[in-house]
Design an enzyme around this catalytic site. Structure first.
Site, short mmCIF file in Angstrom:
data_model
loop_
_atom_site.label_atom_id
_atom_site.label_comp_id
_atom_site.label_asym_id
_atom_site.label_seq_id
_atom_site.Cartn_x
_atom_site.Cartn_y
_atom_site.Cartn_z
N GLY A 34 -12.17 4.99 -10.99
CA GLY A 34 -11.93 5.27 -9.57
C GLY A 34 -12.60 6.56 -9.17
O GLY A 34 -12.01 7.41 -8.49
N ASP A 89 -14.04 8.39 -5.03
CA ASP A 89 -13.23 8.92 -3.93
C ASP A 89 -12.09 9.76 -4.50
O ASP A 89 -11.72 9.61 -5.66
CB ASP A 89 -12.63 7.78 -3.08
CG ASP A 89 -13.64 7.11 -2.19
OD1 ASP A 89 -14.22 7.79 -1.33
OD2 ASP A 89 -13.87 5.89 -2.36
N GLY A 90 -11.54 10.62 -3.66
CA GLY A 90 -10.29 11.29 -3.95
C GLY A 90 -10.25 12.06 -5.26
O GLY A 90 -11.20 12.75 -5.64
N ILE A 91 -9.14 11.92 -5.98
CA ILE A 91 -8.92 12.66 -7.21
C ILE A 91 -9.99 12.33 -8.25
O ILE A 91 -10.48 13.22 -8.95
CB ILE A 91 -7.51 12.37 -7.77
CG1 ILE A 91 -6.44 12.94 -6.84
CG2 ILE A 91 -7.34 12.96 -9.17
CD1 ILE A 91 -5.02 12.59 -7.25
N GLY A 92 -10.35 11.07 -8.36
CA GLY A 92 -11.35 10.66 -9.36
C GLY A 92 -12.69 11.34 -9.16
O GLY A 92 -13.29 11.86 -10.11
N ASP A 128 -14.69 -3.77 -10.97
CA ASP A 128 -13.57 -3.91 -10.03
C ASP A 128 -12.32 -4.20 -10.85
O ASP A 128 -12.12 -5.31 -11.35
CB ASP A 128 -13.86 -5.06 -9.07
CG ASP A 128 -12.77 -5.22 -8.00
OD1 ASP A 128 -11.71 -4.58 -8.14
OD2 ASP A 128 -12.99 -5.99 -7.04
N TYR A 171 4.40 0.01 -5.89
CA TYR A 171 3.55 1.16 -6.20
C TYR A 171 4.30 2.19 -7.03
O TYR A 171 3.82 2.66 -8.06
CB TYR A 171 3.05 1.80 -4.90
CG TYR A 171 2.25 3.07 -5.12
CD1 TYR A 171 0.93 2.99 -5.55
CD2 TYR A 171 2.83 4.32 -4.92
CE1 TYR A 171 0.19 4.15 -5.76
CE2 TYR A 171 2.10 5.48 -5.13
CZ TYR A 171 0.79 5.39 -5.55
OH TYR A 171 0.07 6.54 -5.78
N LYS A 180 3.78 3.49 -11.07
CA LYS A 180 3.57 4.87 -11.47
C LYS A 180 4.62 5.31 -12.50
O LYS A 180 4.33 6.16 -13.36
CB LYS A 180 3.59 5.79 -10.25
CG LYS A 180 2.41 5.56 -9.31
CD LYS A 180 1.08 5.82 -10.01
CE LYS A 180 -0.11 5.66 -9.10
NZ LYS A 180 -1.39 5.97 -9.77
#
Length: 324
Positions: free
Chosen positions: A63, A66-69, A114, A207, A211
């Site tokens: 991932g 985007d974002g944290i990745g 994916d 979700y 986690k």
């Protein structure tokens, strides 16, 4: 009789004191571990001082566009590690790997995969990683609800995506790369969880449950792999200004408790190799401390109120967009 009550009172006092000490340690052990790691070089200068010396030269990030990745990939490259970026969009992978190569002069590789497709993608990833001595794995890829809502109203395909991505990827990517780390005699696996794992989360039920799985898996793996000199870390961020939270305009504004993803990740990478569990960021650590004080039955009601407000906010925004 008074002696009996005095003894009983003393026992209760000792038990209460012990419970308090254990609670405080559990809440602050991440900070204690970090402080210990910072001070260790002064007392044991022979220990490795950077991530390459501790673990090795190659990192894999899922991932990663985007974002944290994406920010993990950049932060690790900044420290001199070569990076393999895995994501589903080729154009984004090419752009991010190019940005990293130009900024940090490290080797990069990208792999299109994916994770929502499940079992079929892992043989392709295994072949692409052949010959690369991966020493750090960042299991970041994740899927969130499009917006908070009841389980029965979520599309079936979305639920399978959450299971395949949030549960499947962290499990199968770890299984894939642990043998290489064992061969090297060192390594690190970073599993990105979420503050949603702290309690059941109505309107984000699947979700949050996924986690919680990540935390349980991480702590079990950490124990399994400690004898092989492989560190397994669980990072549990609270709300961040990141694409995953764009259903809420309030969250995307950010504040002291909701940092920008770049700020958060810089702090989280600093904790790698220093602690098994961390929220990754100081203000998230404070939130974690107070959330742990609240019993589950009460926190579920509080969280349900918050997620209902988020759903209302999202639906109002959608309605306004239709009217405009």
């Amino acid at each position: 009789m008074s002696a009996f009550f005095q003894l009983l009172s003393s026992i209760i006092y000792v038990i209460g004191l012990l419970v308090t000490v254990l609670y405080l340690y559990a809440s602050f052990k991440s900070l204690i571990s970090i402080l210990k790691a910072i001070l260790e070089p002064y007392f044991q200068p022979e220990l490795p001082h950077n991530l390459i010396d501790k673990f090795g030269k190659w990192a894999v990030i899922t991932g990663a566009t985007d974002g944290i990745g994406k920010e993990y990939a950049k932060e690790l490259a900044k420290q001199g590690l070569n990076v393999v970026l895995i994501s589903r969009t080729k154009e984004k992978l090419v752009a991010v790997t190019g940005e990293i190569e130009n900024s940090y002069k490290v080797k990069t590789k990208w792999i299109v995969a994916d994770f929502s497709k499940g079992k079929e993608i892992y043989e392709h990833i295994r072949q692409e990683l052949t010959g690369i001595p991966v020493s750090i794995l960042v299991n970041n890829v994740g899927r969130m609800y499009d917006y908070p809502d009841e389980l029965c109203k979520q599309p079936e395909n979305l639920l399978w995506d959450i299971i395949n991505i949030n549960v499947g990827a962290v499990t199968l990517m770890s299984r894939l790369l642990i043998p290489e780390m064992k061969k090297q005699g060192k390594g690190a696996i970073v599993n990105i969880s979420s503050g949603s794992e702290l309690q059941p989360m109505p309107l984000m039920a699947v979700y949050a449950a996924s986690k919680r799985y990540i935390k349980s898996l991480t702590l079990a793996m950490a124990q399994e792999l400690s004898e092989y000199n492989i560190v397994v870390q669980c990072v549990t961020p609270m709300f961040l200004v990141t694409k995953m939270n764009q259903y809420s305009a309030t969250i995307m504004k950010g504040n002291l408790l909701i940092p920008q993803v770049q700020t958060f990740t810089r702090s989280a990478v600093f904790t790698l190799g220093k602690t098994v569990e961390t929220t990754g960021y100081w203000s998230h650590g404070i939130q974690y401390f107070f959330l742990k004080l609240v019993p589950d039955w009460l926190s579920v009601h509080i969280v349900h109120f918050i997620t209902k407000q988020m759903r209302k906010e999202y639906l109002r925004a959608q309605a306004a967009n239709k009217d405009s």
